[in-house]
Design a protein around this motif. Structure first.
Motif, mmCIF file in Angstrom:
data_model
loop_
_atom_site.group_PDB
_atom_site.id
_atom_site.type_symbol
_atom_site.label_atom_id
_atom_site.label_comp_id
_atom_site.label_asym_id
_atom_site.label_seq_id
_atom_site.Cartn_x
_atom_site.Cartn_y
_atom_site.Cartn_z
ATOM 1 N N CYS A 9 0.822 -1.219 0.000
ATOM 2 C CA CYS A 9 0.000 0.000 0.000
ATOM 3 C C CYS A 9 0.851 1.261 0.000
ATOM 4 C CB CYS A 9 -0.897 0.037 1.250
ATOM 5 S SG CYS A 9 -2.045 -1.338 1.387
ATOM 6 N N VAL A 10 0.253 2.328 -0.530
ATOM 7 C CA VAL A 10 0.834 3.665 -0.420
ATOM 8 C C VAL A 10 -0.147 4.547 0.325
ATOM 9 C CG1 VAL A 10 2.224 3.460 -2.507
ATOM 10 C CG2 VAL A 10 -0.109 4.377 -2.647
ATOM 11 N N VAL A 11 0.388 5.513 1.064
ATOM 12 C CA VAL A 11 -0.436 6.423 1.846
ATOM 13 C C VAL A 11 -0.915 7.568 0.957
ATOM 14 C CG1 VAL A 11 -0.475 8.025 3.796
ATOM 15 C CG2 VAL A 11 0.760 5.850 3.992
ATOM 16 N N LEU A 12 -2.228 7.745 0.882
ATOM 17 C CA LEU A 12 -2.806 8.837 0.101
ATOM 18 C C LEU A 12 -3.087 10.069 0.949
ATOM 19 C CD1 LEU A 12 -5.385 6.935 -2.150
ATOM 20 C CD2 LEU A 12 -2.994 7.496 -2.637
ATOM 21 N N GLY A 13 -3.354 9.856 2.232
ATOM 22 C CA GLY A 13 -3.670 10.983 3.098
ATOM 23 C C GLY A 13 -3.611 10.590 4.556
ATOM 24 N N ALA A 14 -3.408 11.595 5.412
ATOM 25 C CA ALA A 14 -3.388 11.403 6.862
ATOM 26 C C ALA A 14 -4.287 12.456 7.478
ATOM 27 C CB ALA A 14 -1.966 11.507 7.402
ATOM 28 N N HIS A 15 -5.263 12.031 8.266
ATOM 29 C CA HIS A 15 -6.287 12.928 8.778
ATOM 30 C C HIS A 15 -6.366 12.829 10.296
ATOM 31 C CE1 HIS A 15 -7.588 12.852 4.549
ATOM 32 N NE2 HIS A 15 -7.522 11.532 4.640
ATOM 33 N N PRO A 16 -6.345 13.954 11.003
ATOM 34 C CA PRO A 16 -6.508 13.910 12.461
ATOM 35 C C PRO A 16 -7.823 13.229 12.818
ATOM 36 C CG PRO A 16 -5.845 16.098 11.741
ATOM 37 C CD PRO A 16 -6.192 15.331 10.500
ATOM 38 N N ALA A 54 -4.979 10.691 17.670
ATOM 39 C CA ALA A 54 -4.937 9.609 16.688
ATOM 40 C C ALA A 54 -4.947 10.184 15.273
ATOM 41 C CB ALA A 54 -6.107 8.656 16.870
ATOM 42 N N THR A 55 -4.541 9.344 14.326
ATOM 43 C CA THR A 55 -4.533 9.713 12.914
ATOM 44 C C THR A 55 -5.196 8.614 12.109
ATOM 45 O OG1 THR A 55 -2.493 11.023 13.090
ATOM 46 C CG2 THR A 55 -3.071 10.206 10.904
ATOM 47 N N ALA A 56 -6.058 9.023 11.172
ATOM 48 C CA ALA A 56 -6.672 8.085 10.245
ATOM 49 C C ALA A 56 -5.904 8.165 8.926
ATOM 50 C CB ALA A 56 -8.142 8.418 10.035
ATOM 51 N N PHE A 57 -5.246 7.070 8.565
ATOM 52 C CA PHE A 57 -4.474 7.018 7.326
ATOM 53 C C PHE A 57 -5.322 6.418 6.204
ATOM 54 C CE2 PHE A 57 -1.077 7.191 10.459
ATOM 55 C CZ PHE A 57 -0.157 8.044 9.860
ATOM 56 N N GLU A 58 -5.358 7.120 5.094
ATOM 57 C CA GLU A 58 -6.018 6.599 3.899
ATOM 58 C C GLU A 58 -4.938 5.981 3.011
ATOM 59 O OE1 GLU A 58 -8.543 8.194 0.006
ATOM 60 O OE2 GLU A 58 -7.839 9.589 1.542
ATOM 61 N N VAL A 59 -5.041 4.675 2.784
ATOM 62 C CA VAL A 59 -4.038 4.005 1.963
ATOM 63 C C VAL A 59 -4.714 3.339 0.773
ATOM 64 C CG1 VAL A 59 -2.578 3.605 3.985
ATOM 65 C CG2 VAL A 59 -4.070 1.776 3.173
#
Length: 208
Positions: free
Chosen positions: A131-138, A143-148
């Protein structure tokens, strides 16, 4: 009868994932987590901000999601209460966490090169998602929600329904964590109208 209560944790049950990421010095880190959900070719990962994996994902922007079968529960448990961070955050140290540099060795697992990303796969896991990370959201507090995005999937041949690009839901027995406890050995309990509507090619054997 239901009772109104302020639950401390909403953690009803999700698959355990071993996330392999790359440290700043190029070595591999491996961390168990179970706050993940998938949609199409994307996945959302929920990670605490103080975690070493979080720092690696923010810096390197790639990972491998190794989906864990219930048979690997001992390996996952050996990684519990460890961190790849050389300096253990105070709140984790208070919980009993310790630093572990070689997570693969500690868990007794085998690092296997990935095709498209830097972090290695876990050879013993029958499903491995590069996977690659598309975005990181507080998310929430701390905590952080990572969109992969899944760029390549490696699936054990015996889990693939012959002639299709589908995983056999009976053959795949994920390790599930519910309220910090491990569960496995899932069985099909009822026919699914949704599966019929989506023309899923499952050949299920149900108890009479």
């Amino acid at each position: 009868m239901h009772k109104v209560t302020d639950l401390k944790v909403h953690y009803y049950g999700t698959p355990v994932v071993l996330i392999s990421s790359r440290n700043a010095d190029g070595t591999a880190n491996l961390a168990p987590m179970s706050s993940a959900w998938w949609l199409n070719q994307g996945c959302m990962l929920g990670l605490g901000n103080s975690g070493h994996t979080t720092a690696n994902l923010l810096r390197e922007r790639e990972c491998v999601l190794n989906l864990v079968p219930s048979t690997l529960v001992d390996a996952v448990d050996r990684l519990a209460m460890t961190t790849g961070a050389p300096v253990v955050p105070p709140h984790k140290a208070a919980q009993g966490y310790r630093h572990a540099a070689d997570k693969f060795g500690l868990a007794g697992l085998t690092a296997q090169p990935a095709d498209l990303v830097g972090p290695p796969r876990v050879a013993e896991c029958p499903i491995q998602l590069e996977c690659v990370v598309l975005g990181a959201h507080p998310f929430g507090q701390g905590a952080t929600a990572f969109e992969v995005e899944v760029r390549r999937a490696h699936v054990a041949e015996e889990l693939i329904i012959p002639g299709t690009a589908y995983v056999d839901p009976v053959g795949w027995d994920p390790l599930i964590m519910k309220f910090c406890e491990f569960f496995g050995g899932g069985a099909n309990v009822h026919p699914s109208r949704l599966a019929e509507g989506w023309n899923m090619p499952h050949q299920l054997t149900r108890a009479a």
